[in-house]
Design a protein around this motif. Structure first.
Motif, PDB file in Angstrom:
ATOM      1  N   PHE A 276       0.836  -1.199   0.000  1.00 23.19           N
ATOM      2  CA  PHE A 276       0.000   0.000   0.000  1.00 23.19           C
ATOM      3  C   PHE A 276       0.873   1.253   0.000  1.00 23.19           C
ATOM      4  O   PHE A 276       0.600   2.226  -0.704  1.00 23.19           O
ATOM      5  N   THR A 277       1.946   1.226   0.790  1.00 18.47           N
ATOM      6  CA  THR A 277       2.873   2.361   0.820  1.00 18.47           C
ATOM      7  C   THR A 277       3.453   2.619  -0.562  1.00 18.47           C
ATOM      8  O   THR A 277       3.528   3.771  -1.017  1.00 18.47           O
ATOM      9  N   LYS A 278       3.861   1.554  -1.246  1.00 21.49           N
ATOM     10  CA  LYS A 278       4.429   1.717  -2.589  1.00 21.49           C
ATOM     11  C   LYS A 278       3.382   2.269  -3.560  1.00 21.49           C
ATOM     12  O   LYS A 278       3.706   3.088  -4.438  1.00 21.49           O
ATOM     13  N   ALA A 279       2.135   1.833  -3.422  1.00 25.02           N
ATOM     14  CA  ALA A 279       1.073   2.329  -4.298  1.00 25.02           C
ATOM     15  C   ALA A 279       0.807   3.815  -4.051  1.00 25.02           C
ATOM     16  O   ALA A 279       0.589   4.585  -4.994  1.00 25.02           O
ATOM     17  N   ILE A 280       0.822   4.225  -2.772  1.00 27.89           N
ATOM     18  CA  ILE A 280       0.635   5.636  -2.432  1.00 27.89           C
ATOM     19  C   ILE A 280       1.782   6.466  -3.027  1.00 27.89           C
ATOM     20  O   ILE A 280       1.565   7.522  -3.628  1.00 27.89           O
ATOM     21  N   GLU A 281       3.012   5.978  -2.869  1.00 31.02           N
ATOM     22  CA  GLU A 281       4.157   6.696  -3.431  1.00 31.02           C
ATOM     23  C   GLU A 281       4.050   6.787  -4.952  1.00 31.02           C
ATOM     24  O   GLU A 281       4.366   7.826  -5.541  1.00 31.02           O
ATOM     25  N   ARG A 282       3.597   5.708  -5.567  1.00 31.47           N
ATOM     26  CA  ARG A 282       3.461   5.712  -7.031  1.00 31.47           C
ATOM     27  C   ARG A 282       2.465   6.788  -7.470  1.00 31.47           C
ATOM     28  O   ARG A 282       2.706   7.507  -8.447  1.00 31.47           O
ATOM     29  N   ALA A 283       1.365   6.918  -6.752  1.00 33.41           N
ATOM     30  CA  ALA A 283       0.348   7.912  -7.106  1.00 33.41           C
ATOM     31  C   ALA A 283       0.828   9.338  -6.863  1.00 33.41           C
ATOM     32  O   ALA A 283       0.394  10.269  -7.545  1.00 33.41           O
ATOM     33  N   LEU A 284       1.722   9.516  -5.888  1.00 33.52           N
ATOM     34  CA  LEU A 284       2.273  10.843  -5.588  1.00 33.52           C
ATOM     35  C   LEU A 284       3.534  11.137  -6.393  1.00 33.52           C
ATOM     36  O   LEU A 284       4.088  12.231  -6.303  1.00 33.52           O
ATOM     37  N   PHE A 285       4.008  10.135  -7.126  1.00 31.73           N
ATOM     38  CA  PHE A 285       5.273  10.206  -7.871  1.00 31.73           C
ATOM     39  C   PHE A 285       6.436  10.474  -6.910  1.00 31.73           C
ATOM     40  O   PHE A 285       7.208  11.424  -7.054  1.00 31.73           O
ATOM     41  N   GLN A 286       6.488   9.592  -5.924  1.00 30.99           N
ATOM     42  CA  GLN A 286       7.572   9.573  -4.960  1.00 30.99           C
ATOM     43  C   GLN A 286       8.109   8.149  -4.893  1.00 30.99           C
ATOM     44  O   GLN A 286       7.442   7.191  -5.307  1.00 30.99           O
ATOM     45  N   HIS A 287       9.322   8.011  -4.335  1.00 31.88           N
ATOM     46  CA  HIS A 287       9.911   6.677  -4.239  1.00 31.88           C
ATOM     47  C   HIS A 287      10.920   6.647  -3.101  1.00 31.88           C
ATOM     48  O   HIS A 287      11.683   7.599  -2.920  1.00 31.88           O
ATOM     49  N   THR A 288      10.912   5.549  -2.354  1.00 33.69           N
ATOM     50  CA  THR A 288      11.867   5.347  -1.270  1.00 33.69           C
ATOM     51  C   THR A 288      12.674   4.090  -1.548  1.00 33.69           C
ATOM     52  O   THR A 288      12.105   3.049  -1.884  1.00 33.69           O
ATOM     53  N   ILE A 289      13.995   4.203  -1.396  1.00 31.49           N
ATOM     54  CA  ILE A 289      14.861   3.031  -1.537  1.00 31.49           C
ATOM     55  C   ILE A 289      15.704   2.912  -0.268  1.00 31.49           C
ATOM     56  O   ILE A 289      16.216   3.914   0.247  1.00 31.49           O
ATOM     57  N   THR A 290      15.813   1.696   0.234  1.00 26.52           N
ATOM     58  CA  THR A 290      16.549   1.470   1.473  1.00 26.52           C
ATOM     59  C   THR A 290      17.996   1.076   1.187  1.00 26.52           C
ATOM     60  O   THR A 290      18.349   0.715   0.057  1.00 26.52           O
ATOM     61  N   ARG A 291      18.796   1.135   2.236  1.00 27.06           N
ATOM     62  CA  ARG A 291      20.204   0.753   2.117  1.00 27.06           C
ATOM     63  C   ARG A 291      20.321  -0.688   1.648  1.00 27.06           C
ATOM     64  O   ARG A 291      21.144  -1.022   0.792  1.00 27.06           O
ATOM     65  N   GLU A 292      19.493  -1.580   2.198  1.00 25.64           N
ATOM     66  CA  GLU A 292      19.559  -2.993   1.846  1.00 25.64           C
ATOM     67  C   GLU A 292      19.202  -3.200   0.373  1.00 25.64           C
ATOM     68  O   GLU A 292      19.825  -4.019  -0.329  1.00 25.64           O
ATOM     69  N   GLU A 293      18.203  -2.482  -0.115  1.00 23.56           N
ATOM     70  CA  GLU A 293      17.791  -2.627  -1.515  1.00 23.56           C
ATOM     71  C   GLU A 293      18.903  -2.162  -2.460  1.00 23.56           C
ATOM     72  O   GLU A 293      19.180  -2.806  -3.476  1.00 23.56           O
ATOM     73  N   TRP A 294      19.556  -1.050  -2.123  1.00 18.78           N
ATOM     74  CA  TRP A 294      20.641  -0.542  -2.978  1.00 18.78           C
ATOM     75  C   TRP A 294      21.842  -1.486  -2.965  1.00 18.78           C
ATOM     76  O   TRP A 294      22.455  -1.739  -4.004  1.00 18.78           O
ATOM     77  N   ALA A 295      22.149  -2.011  -1.790  1.00 16.35           N
ATOM     78  CA  ALA A 295      23.303  -2.900  -1.658  1.00 16.35           C
ATOM     79  C   ALA A 295      23.113  -4.194  -2.447  1.00 16.35           C
ATOM     80  O   ALA A 295      24.087  -4.810  -2.887  1.00 16.35           O
ATOM     81  N   ALA A 296      21.867  -4.604  -2.641  1.00 19.89           N
ATOM     82  CA  ALA A 296      21.595  -5.863  -3.357  1.00 19.89           C
ATOM     83  C   ALA A 296      21.760  -5.727  -4.872  1.00 19.89           C
ATOM     84  O   ALA A 296      21.735  -6.723  -5.594  1.00 19.89           O
ATOM     85  N   LEU A 297      21.923  -4.492  -5.365  1.00 26.94           N
ATOM     86  CA  LEU A 297      22.033  -4.266  -6.806  1.00 26.94           C
ATOM     87  C   LEU A 297      23.491  -4.185  -7.224  1.00 26.94           C
ATOM     88  O   LEU A 297      24.297  -3.512  -6.577  1.00 26.94           O
ATOM     89  N   ASP A 298      23.834  -4.855  -8.333  1.00 26.74           N
ATOM     90  CA  ASP A 298      25.178  -4.679  -8.879  1.00 26.74           C
ATOM     91  C   ASP A 298      25.196  -3.407  -9.725  1.00 26.74           C
ATOM     92  O   ASP A 298      24.186  -2.696  -9.848  1.00 26.74           O
TER      93      ASP A 298
END
Length: 914
Positions: free
Chosen positions: A222-244
Motif C-alpha cells: 500500500f505504501t508503494k502504491a501511495i508513493e506511485r500515485a504521488l510520484f515519490q519513491h523510497t529506496i533502502t540501504r539494503e535494496e541498494w546494496a543488493a544491486l550490482d
C-alpha cells in the motif's frame, strides 16, 4: 486554412502527444489544410518545429539536441529539464537547432485554427485553451471549464455522486496524511469502507500513469502504491546494496522515467539513523540529471538508512477507489451536425491483467480491442446513452473519450473522461470513427469543422468564424466533387508471423501517407493463411484500423463465415448518416477475399508492408511477378538470402566482411543428445552469447544467454511442440507480458559483439535507397546511420516501435569532432554499401551493425543483420535518416514505388527484346 498542431508539452504523456501530433500532421487533408507544427517543450516554450524532426521516434531523439547534452560517462536519455536552470539565451540557442521560438502573441498570425494534441496537465486542463481564447484563436475540443473538469478525477467523482449517477465508492487522501496512511489501522479502515482490491490513482494524470491495484491488505504494498500515485519513491540501504552496477543503472533509468517512474527533476533526501528525523544536512533541493541521482545514492549509501525521492511535478492528493469487477470499455462521443452528443460504438478492452497500463495501451498486440463490445444490443445502447448523458452533464464539446465498466448485473460505471483522446493511428479516436466510415483524414476535417461551430457558439468572434465555417464547407463540397486519376497501390500488411502486429502498423502508416497525397490511391490488403496458401483480403477502413493483426484476421474470418454487420453498427451508421454523407462520400464496405489475379486487375502496383516470413523471403515477390505487378524492395533471390541471418552472415564473411562467429543449433541434434548439444555450444561460444531465430526480426526472441539455465530455457521454448509458453522458462528469460516466442526447428547462435578494447563502440542501424541511373546502372544511396541506445541487453520491441520508448541518435555520434565524425561515417557507409552490393539489395533496406573505432582511428564495422523490408511505422529511425537527406516520409515512399515500377518495366522490356 492554416492548422497549428500543438503537441509534446510538459506532461508525463508528452511522448504519446508527440506521436499523436505527428498522426494529425500526416493525416490532415492536404487539399483543405496547411499544417503548422507547434512543438511545446517541457519548459512550456512554443517552437515552430522544422518538419524533419516531426518524424523522430521520440522527443529525446532530437530535443535537447546532442550539442546541448552535458558530458557524461553513460548514455542517459534525458529531456530538457535535465539540463538544469537555463537562461533565455541558452534556451533560444537550443531551440534554434530544431526550429524557432514562437512568442504567444505570434500564434495568431501563424494559424487560423489550433488543433490540440496535448495531453495531461497544461494540455487538457484548460490552460492552453485559455491562452488561445485570449488571442482569439479557435481550437479543437472542449473549452476552458469542461477541460479543467475533465482532468480532475476527484471533481468528476464528487459531481457524479452529487447527481446520484453510478460511480465507485472513493476516498481522497491528502499528501501529508497519505504517506502515513499505510499504518495498518488506516489501511484496515479503507478496506472496511471500500473492500478489496483497492484502486489507487494519481487524480490528474492520464494514460494509466500513477495507478496501482492493491489485491491484499499489505501495508508495504500500500505504501508503494501511495508513493506511485504521488510520484515519490523510497529506496533502502539494503535494496541498494543488493544491486550490482548494471542493476543500479537500470534502477536509476527506471525511476527517472516519466512513465514508469517518477521523472525528473526530483528532490532527494537521505535519512540517517540517530538523527531522529530526516537531516537537512543531507537534502538536495533539486536533482535534474539521472547521473546526479546515481552519484547521490552512491555517496549516501551504505551509511544512510534510506533515500526518499520526490518529483517536483508530482501530485498532492491520492484517489482511492473501490475496485469494479466488470468488462472494461471505452467510448468516443462526438457532437453531431446539430450539436447533440453522438456516442460511437463502444470498444471492449480485453487484456491479460487487471490494469490497462501505458504499455498495453500503446504497444500493438498486448491488449485486444473488440468493437463493438460483445453484449446484447440493448446493453450497448445503454452504454451509449449513459456516455452521451455524461458528455452533456460535464459540458464537454466536440468530442471526448469516456471509459467505464459494465458489471455482470448490467450496472454501468463511467469514469476518467478524456477531453483529448490519444491520436495514434489505431487509437480509439480513429478506431471508432472508422466504424461509421470515416478515415483519419475525414474525421480530422469533421473535428475541425465541429470545433469552429463550438467556439462560435461560445461567443468567440462569431462573424469571423461563420465565414471560416462557410469557406470550409465550400472546400469540402468542392473536394468531394473532384474526380482524380490516381495510381492504385495495394498495401499488403499482416501475415502470420510474430511480426504481424508491427507489419500492420507499417501498412497503416504507408496507407495514411499515400492517402493524403494527390498521386496515389492506396488499397489496404490483409494477408493471412500459411506458407502453403496466402489468403488476401481487401479491407475497408474500419477493419484496417482494428487494433492489431489478430483483430483484423478475426474480423475477416467472422464475415467470411457469413456473419452480417452488427445491428448496433447499422444503427449508429444511420444516426451518423448526415456526417458520413458529407465527409466520407461513400458507404462502408465489407472485407473481400481476392486472388492474386484479381488483385492485379484492381491495382497498378504493390507496397509490401510485411516483415519476416512471409514478405521478406521472396515467396510473395514470386507470386507478384507472375502477374507483372511492380513491388517495393529486393527481388526474389536477394530476399531469400537476407531473410536467413545464417546465410547472410556466411556470404558476407566469404566476401571479407566482418560478422559475428556463428552457427545453427538444430533440433535434431538436441533431440539426440541434449547434454552434448549444450556442451558443444558452450565450447564454441563462451557465455554470454546471443541466441535468436535465424529468420525473424523485430527483436523477436533475441536473447543474451548468460548461463546454462538460460540456454536450456531458450532451447526448450524455441523447440517446444505446443504453442503456450512454459511459465518457468519464460521467467528464466525475463519475457515480458504477452511477449511472443516463435517455434522453430533451429536457431542461430552468435558470439556477443563487445567493445574489444576499442576507444569508441556503438550499435547503429543504417538505411539505404537505390536508384537507376540514366545509363541503367544501379546506384546505392546510403543515409547517415542512427545510433541505437538500448536500455536492456538487446534492443527491445518497445524501443523499436512504441511511441516514446528507446532512443535513436541521428546521425550517429562516432566522434566529438565533426570532421572526424564525418570521416568515420563515410567509412561506415562504404561498408554498408558493400553489403548491399554483395547481397544484391534493391529498392531500400536497413542494415544493423556494431561499429568499433580504435585508438589509432581505424574503423571496424561488424554486420548484425539485413532487413530487406524494414519497419515503416511512424517512429521508425529510417525516416530520421531520410529526413537528413531531404526526403519527407512521403518522398521516400514515392521513390521506393517509382524504383519498383522502373524495375518491372525494365524486366518486361528485356523479355520483349529477346
Amino acid at each position: 486554412m492554416k492548422i497549428g498542431i500543438f503537441f509534446g508539452g510538459p506532461s508525463r504523456e508528452r511522448e504519446i502527444s508527440f506521436a499523436g501530433g505527428r498522426t494529425v500532421y500526416d493525416n490532415l487533408d492536404k487539399s483543405l489544410f496547411e499544417a503548422v507544427p507547434v512543438f511545446v517543450d517541457s519548459r512550456g516554450n512554443f517552437i515552430l518545429l522544422n518538419w524533419e524532426y516531426i518524424y523522430k521516434g521520440t522527443i529525446r531523439d532530437f530535443y535537447p539536441p546532442v550539442s546541448a547534452l552535458p558530458r557524461t560517462e553513460l548514455p542517459w536519455q534525458v529531456y530538457i529539464e535535465s539540463l538544469g536552470e537555463l537562461s533565455q539565451e541558452e534556451q533560444d540557442r537550443i531551440i534554434s537547432e530544431v526550429g524557432r521560438r514562437i512568442q504567444p502573441q505570434e500564434l495568431r498570425p501563424l494559424m487560423d485554427f489550433a488543433f490540440l494534441a496535448l495531453h495531461g496537465p497544461a494540455g487538457e486542463d484548460g490552460a492552453i485553451q485559455g491562452l488561445l481564447e485570449w488571442y482569439g484563436i479557435p481550437y479543437s475540443g472542449s473549452g476552458i471549464l469542461p477541460s479543467a473538469f475533465g482532468i480532475d478525477k476527484i471533481a468528476q467523482k464528487k459531481l457524479l455522486k452529487a447527481l446520484n449517477l453510478p460511480t465507485p465508492k472513493f476516498r481522497v487522501l491528502e499528501e501529508s496524511w497519505a504517506l502515513n496512511a499505510a499504518h495498518p489501522k488506516y489501511l484496515r479502515g479503507l478496506v472496511e469502507d471500500l473492500g478489496l482490491p483497492l484502486v489507487i490513482k494519481a487524480p490528474r494524470q492520464g494514460s494509466s500513469l500513477g495507478i496501482s491495484i492493491l489485491k491484499e491488505e499489505d501495508s508495504m504494498a500500500f505504501t508503494k502504491a501511495i508513493e506511485r500515485a504521488l510520484f515519490q519513491h523510497t529506496i533502502t540501504r539494503e535494496e541498494w546494496a543488493a544491486l550490482d552496477e548494471t542493476a543500479r543503472l537500470a534502477w536509476v533509468r527506471r525511476v527517472t522515467d516519466i512513465r514508469e517512474g517518477i521523472g525528473l527533476p526530483i528532490t532527494a533526501l537521505a535519512a540517517y539513523a540517530g538523527f531522529g528525523a530526516i537531516s537537512s544536512d543531507y537534502v538536495i533541493p533539486v536533482v535534474d540529471h539521472p547521473e546526479a541521482l546515481l552519484n547521490f545514492l552512491d555517496q549516501h549509501f551504505p551509511k544512510a538508512d534510506e533515500v526518499r525521492l520526490r518529483s517536483t511535478t508530482g501530485e498532492t492528493q491520492v484517489l482511492v477507489e473501490q475496485f469494479i469487477a466488470g468488462r472494461e470499455f471505452s467510448c468516443i462521443v462526438v457532437e453531431n451536425e446539430r450539436g447533440e452528443p453522438l456516442a460511437l460504438p463502444p470498444t471492449e478492452i480485453v487484456k491479460g491483467d487487471e490494469m490497462f497500463d501505458y504499455r498495453s495501451k500503446y504497444l500493438p498486440g498486448l491488449a485486444r480491442k473488440v468493437t463493438p463490445i460483445d453484449l446484447p444490443e440493448a446493453d450497448i445502447q445503454r452504454i451509449r446513452q449513459q456516455a452521451q448523458t455524461m458528455f452533456s452533464t460535464f459540458g464537454f464539446q466536440v468530442y471526448a473519450r469516456l471509459d467505464g465498466f459494465i458489471q455482470a448485473d448490467g450496472t454501468i460505471f463511467l469514469n476518467d473522461p478524456n477531453t483529448t483522446s490519444g491520436m495514434l493511428p489505431a487509437s480509439f479516436f480513429f478506431h471508432q470513427a472508422a466504424e461509421i466510415g470515416l478515415n483519419p483524414s475525414q474525421f480530422l476535417t469533421y473535428i475541425i469543422r465541429t470545433s469552429l461551430v463550438a467556439r462560435r457558439r461560445s461567443g468567440m468572434a462569431p462573424t469571423k468564424l461563420e465565414e471560416q465555417i462557410r469557406q470550409l464547407d465550400a472546400a469540402v463540397a468542392a473536394r468531394a466533387a473532384e474526380e482524380r486519376t490516381r495510381t492504385k497501390v495495394a498495401v499488403i500488411m499482416g501475415g502470420y508471423s510474430s511480426e504481424r502486429h508491427i507489419s500492420v502498423e507499417s501498412g497503416r502508416n504507408i496507407y495514411e501517407k499515400l492517402s493524403s497525397s494527390v498521386k496515389y490511391e492506396p488499397v489496404p490488403v490483409f494477408l493471412t493463411g500459411s506458407s502453403q496458401e496466402f489468403r488476401l483480403y481487401v479491407l475497408p477502413i474500419n477493419v484496417m484500423l482494428k487494433d492489431n493483426a489478430d483483430d483484423i484476421r478475426e474480423k475477416v474470418e467472422h464475415l467470411e463465415a457469413g456473419h452480417g454487420l452488427h445491428p448496433i453498427l447499422e444503427r449508429i451508421r444511420r444516426e451518423a448518416q448526415a456526417i458520413t454523407s458529407t465527409y466520407a462520400g461513400q458507404p462502408t464496405a465489407q472485407p473481400r477475399r481476392v486472388s492474386f489475379e484479381e488483385l492485379a486487375q484492381m491495382v497498378d502496383e504493390v507496397f509490401i508492408a510485411l516483415h519476416g516470413r512471409p514478405g521478406e523471403d521472396g515467396a510473395l515477390q514470386r507470386e507478384l511477378e507472375k502477374f507483372g505487378l511492380p513491388y517495393n524492395g529486393s527481388g526474389v533471390e536477394s530476399s531469400s538470402i537476407t531473410i536467413n541471418k545464417f546465410e547472410t552472415n556466411r556470404r558476407l564473411r566469404e566476401a571479407g566482411m566482418r560478422v559475428a562467429e556463428h552457427r545453427m543449433a538444430n533440433r535434431l541434434e538436441w533431440d539426440a543428445d541434449p547434454e552434448g548439444f549444450y556442451r558443444s555450444l558452450e565450447t564454441q561460444f563462451p557465455y554470454p552469447f546471443i541466441a535468436k531465430p535465424a529468420d525473424d526480426g523485430c527483436s523477436s526472441a533475441v536473447k543474451k544467454i548468460k548461463n546454462r539455465q538460460e540456454l536450456e530455457a531458450f532451447t526448450r521454448l524455441i523447440f517446444r511442440q505446443e504453442e503456450p509458453l512454459s511459465e518457468a522458462e519464460a521467467t528464466t528469460l525475463s519475457l515480458g507480458f504477452k511477449e511472443e516466442f516463435p517455434q522453430k526447428d533451429a536457431f542461430l547462435v552468435e558470439t556477443l559483439i563487445d567493445r574489444d578494447g576499442a576507444a569508441h563502440f556503438l550499435e547503429i542501424t543504417g538505411g539505404l535507397l537505390t536508384h537507376w541511373t540514366d545509363g541503367g546502372e544501379l546506384q546505392i544511396e546510403v543515409f547517415e546511420a542512427s545510433e541505437a541506445l538500448a536500455t536492456g541487453e538487446v534492443l527491445s520491441l518497445e524501443e523499436k516501435f512504441l511511441a516514446g520508448e528507446g532512443q535513436n541518435i541521428t546521425p550517429a555520434r562516432y566522434a566529438p569532432d565533426l570532421t572526424e565524425r564525418q570521416r568515420i561515417s563515410e567509412e561506415v557507409k562504404k561498408e554498408l554499401r558493400r553489403v548491399a552490393e554483395i547481397l544484391n539489395i534493391q529498392g531500400y533496406a536497413r542494415i544493423d551493425a556494431f561499429v568499433r573505432v580504435r585508438q589509432n582511428g581505424a574503423v571496424e564495422v561488424i554486420i548484425i543483420e539485413v532487413n530487406s523490408l524494414p519497419g515503416m511505422t511512424p517512429a521508425t529511425c529510417i525516416f530520421h535518416q531520410t529526413a537528413l537527406a531531404g526526403y519527407t516520409p512521403y518522398d521516400f515512399i514515392d521513390q521506393i514505388l517509382e524504383f519498383g515500377k522502373q524495375r518491372t518495366a525494365s524486366a518486361v522490356a528485356q523479355i520483349e527484346n529477346r
